[in-house]
Scaffold this motif. Structure first.
Motif, PDB file in Angstrom:
ATOM      1  N   ASN A  33      29.653 -41.488   0.774  1.00 23.99           N
ATOM      2  CA  ASN A  33      28.332 -42.012   1.063  1.00 23.99           C
ATOM      3  C   ASN A  33      27.301 -40.886   0.938  1.00 23.99           C
ATOM      4  OD1 ASN A  33      25.951 -42.787   2.603  1.00 23.99           O
ATOM      5  ND2 ASN A  33      27.176 -44.542   3.275  1.00 23.99           N
ATOM      6  N   LEU A  34      26.225 -41.155   0.212  1.00 25.71           N
ATOM      7  CA  LEU A  34      25.220 -40.116  -0.025  1.00 25.71           C
ATOM      8  C   LEU A  34      24.526 -39.644   1.254  1.00 25.71           C
ATOM      9  CD1 LEU A  34      23.597 -41.371  -3.324  1.00 25.71           C
ATOM     10  CD2 LEU A  34      24.853 -39.264  -2.980  1.00 25.71           C
ATOM     11  N   LEU A  35      24.251 -40.560   2.172  1.00 29.21           N
ATOM     12  CA  LEU A  35      23.600 -40.144   3.419  1.00 29.21           C
ATOM     13  C   LEU A  35      24.504 -39.234   4.242  1.00 29.21           C
ATOM     14  CD1 LEU A  35      21.715 -43.345   4.608  1.00 29.21           C
ATOM     15  CD2 LEU A  35      20.780 -41.259   3.625  1.00 29.21           C
ATOM     16  N   LYS A  36      25.795 -39.512   4.247  1.00 32.55           N
ATOM     17  CA  LYS A  36      26.728 -38.647   4.968  1.00 32.55           C
ATOM     18  C   LYS A  36      26.819 -37.273   4.316  1.00 32.55           C
ATOM     19  CE  LYS A  36      29.426 -42.369   6.939  1.00 32.55           C
ATOM     20  NZ  LYS A  36      30.717 -43.051   7.009  1.00 32.55           N
ATOM     21  N   ALA A 101      14.722 -38.747  -1.159  1.00 28.43           N
ATOM     22  CA  ALA A 101      13.948 -39.498  -2.152  1.00 28.43           C
ATOM     23  C   ALA A 101      14.841 -39.949  -3.304  1.00 28.43           C
ATOM     24  CB  ALA A 101      12.800 -38.641  -2.669  1.00 28.43           C
ATOM     25  N   LEU A 102      15.721 -39.058  -3.761  1.00 28.20           N
ATOM     26  CA  LEU A 102      16.651 -39.449  -4.831  1.00 28.20           C
ATOM     27  C   LEU A 102      17.627 -40.515  -4.358  1.00 28.20           C
ATOM     28  CD1 LEU A 102      17.432 -35.979  -6.419  1.00 28.20           C
ATOM     29  CD2 LEU A 102      16.120 -37.842  -7.424  1.00 28.20           C
ATOM     30  N   THR A 103      18.046 -40.442  -3.101  1.00 25.79           N
ATOM     31  CA  THR A 103      18.955 -41.448  -2.555  1.00 25.79           C
ATOM     32  C   THR A 103      18.271 -42.810  -2.493  1.00 25.79           C
ATOM     33  OG1 THR A 103      20.073 -39.747  -1.265  1.00 25.79           O
ATOM     34  CG2 THR A 103      20.375 -42.012  -0.550  1.00 25.79           C
ATOM     35  N   VAL A 104      17.006 -42.827  -2.100  1.00 26.39           N
ATOM     36  CA  VAL A 104      16.256 -44.092  -2.065  1.00 26.39           C
ATOM     37  C   VAL A 104      16.151 -44.677  -3.466  1.00 26.39           C
ATOM     38  CG1 VAL A 104      13.950 -45.063  -1.657  1.00 26.39           C
ATOM     39  CG2 VAL A 104      14.999 -43.584   0.041  1.00 26.39           C
ATOM     40  N   SER A 112      23.628 -49.499  -3.741  1.00 29.89           N
ATOM     41  CA  SER A 112      24.794 -48.906  -3.086  1.00 29.89           C
ATOM     42  C   SER A 112      24.514 -47.435  -2.825  1.00 29.89           C
ATOM     43  CB  SER A 112      26.031 -49.057  -3.973  1.00 29.89           C
ATOM     44  OG  SER A 112      27.128 -48.402  -3.389  1.00 29.89           O
ATOM     45  N   LEU A 113      25.136 -46.909  -1.787  1.00 35.22           N
ATOM     46  CA  LEU A 113      25.053 -45.482  -1.511  1.00 35.22           C
ATOM     47  C   LEU A 113      26.396 -44.792  -1.744  1.00 35.22           C
ATOM     48  CD1 LEU A 113      22.833 -45.387   1.696  1.00 35.22           C
ATOM     49  CD2 LEU A 113      22.186 -44.850  -0.646  1.00 35.22           C
ATOM     50  N   ASN A 114      27.394 -45.556  -2.172  1.00 32.26           N
ATOM     51  CA  ASN A 114      28.714 -45.005  -2.459  1.00 32.26           C
ATOM     52  C   ASN A 114      28.696 -44.366  -3.843  1.00 32.26           C
ATOM     53  OD1 ASN A 114      31.440 -44.584  -3.164  1.00 32.26           O
ATOM     54  ND2 ASN A 114      32.064 -46.203  -1.752  1.00 32.26           N
ATOM     55  N   LEU A 115      29.069 -43.096  -3.919  1.00 30.60           N
ATOM     56  CA  LEU A 115      29.017 -42.382  -5.197  1.00 30.60           C
ATOM     57  C   LEU A 115      29.943 -42.979  -6.251  1.00 30.60           C
ATOM     58  CD1 LEU A 115      28.706 -38.624  -4.255  1.00 30.60           C
ATOM     59  CD2 LEU A 115      27.092 -40.040  -5.467  1.00 30.60           C
TER      60      LEU A 115
END
Length: 129
Positions: A33-36, A101-104, A112-115
């Motif tokens: 997950n990108l946030l993690k 910002a890139l994650t948004v 999705s936020l899963n790489l």
């Protein structure tokens, strides 16, 4: 044994910084997950700041603010580590803002936020096998 325990007690902040850095590094490596991953990187930053701050502190010395005639440098703490930590905090806040910002943008595009999911959708989108 008592000598070892006193050395361990004296190095407690450095040990905490190393453990904190390891937690952030493992978080950065193992989570998809990108946030993690961003949180793991921020934990690593915090550990580096903790270590720099603890190495810059010298017991019994004063803040590096000279008010009187006492200008002996051995009376004061070195201000360089504090300046480095402050600069590092500014840089890490900027890097975190760019990563968020890139994650948004990635979430808006791929939902999705899963790489792994983002990578698979990007390959499918560009026709790469």
């Amino acid at each position: 044994m008592e000598g070892f325990l006193s050395q361990l007690w004296n190095a407690r902040i450095a040990i905490a910084a190393v453990i904190l850095f390891a937690v952030g590094f493992v978080t950065l490596l193992l989570h998809r997950n990108l946030l993690k991953k961003i949180i793991g990187l921020n934990i690593m930053d915090t550990a580096a700041y903790l270590l720099l701050t603890s190495l810059g502190f010298i017991e019994g010395r004063l803040s590096p603010i000279v008010l009187g005639e006492n200008t002996d440098p051995l009376l004061y703490v070195n201000p360089l580590p504090a300046g480095l930590v402050l600069t590092g905090i500014v840089v890490s806040v900027s890097v975190t803002a760019v990563m968020l910002a890139l994650t948004v943008r990635l979430y808006a595009r791929y939902h999705s936020l899963n790489l792994d999911d983002i990578y698979a959708m990007a390959q499918k989108e560009h026709g790469v096998n």
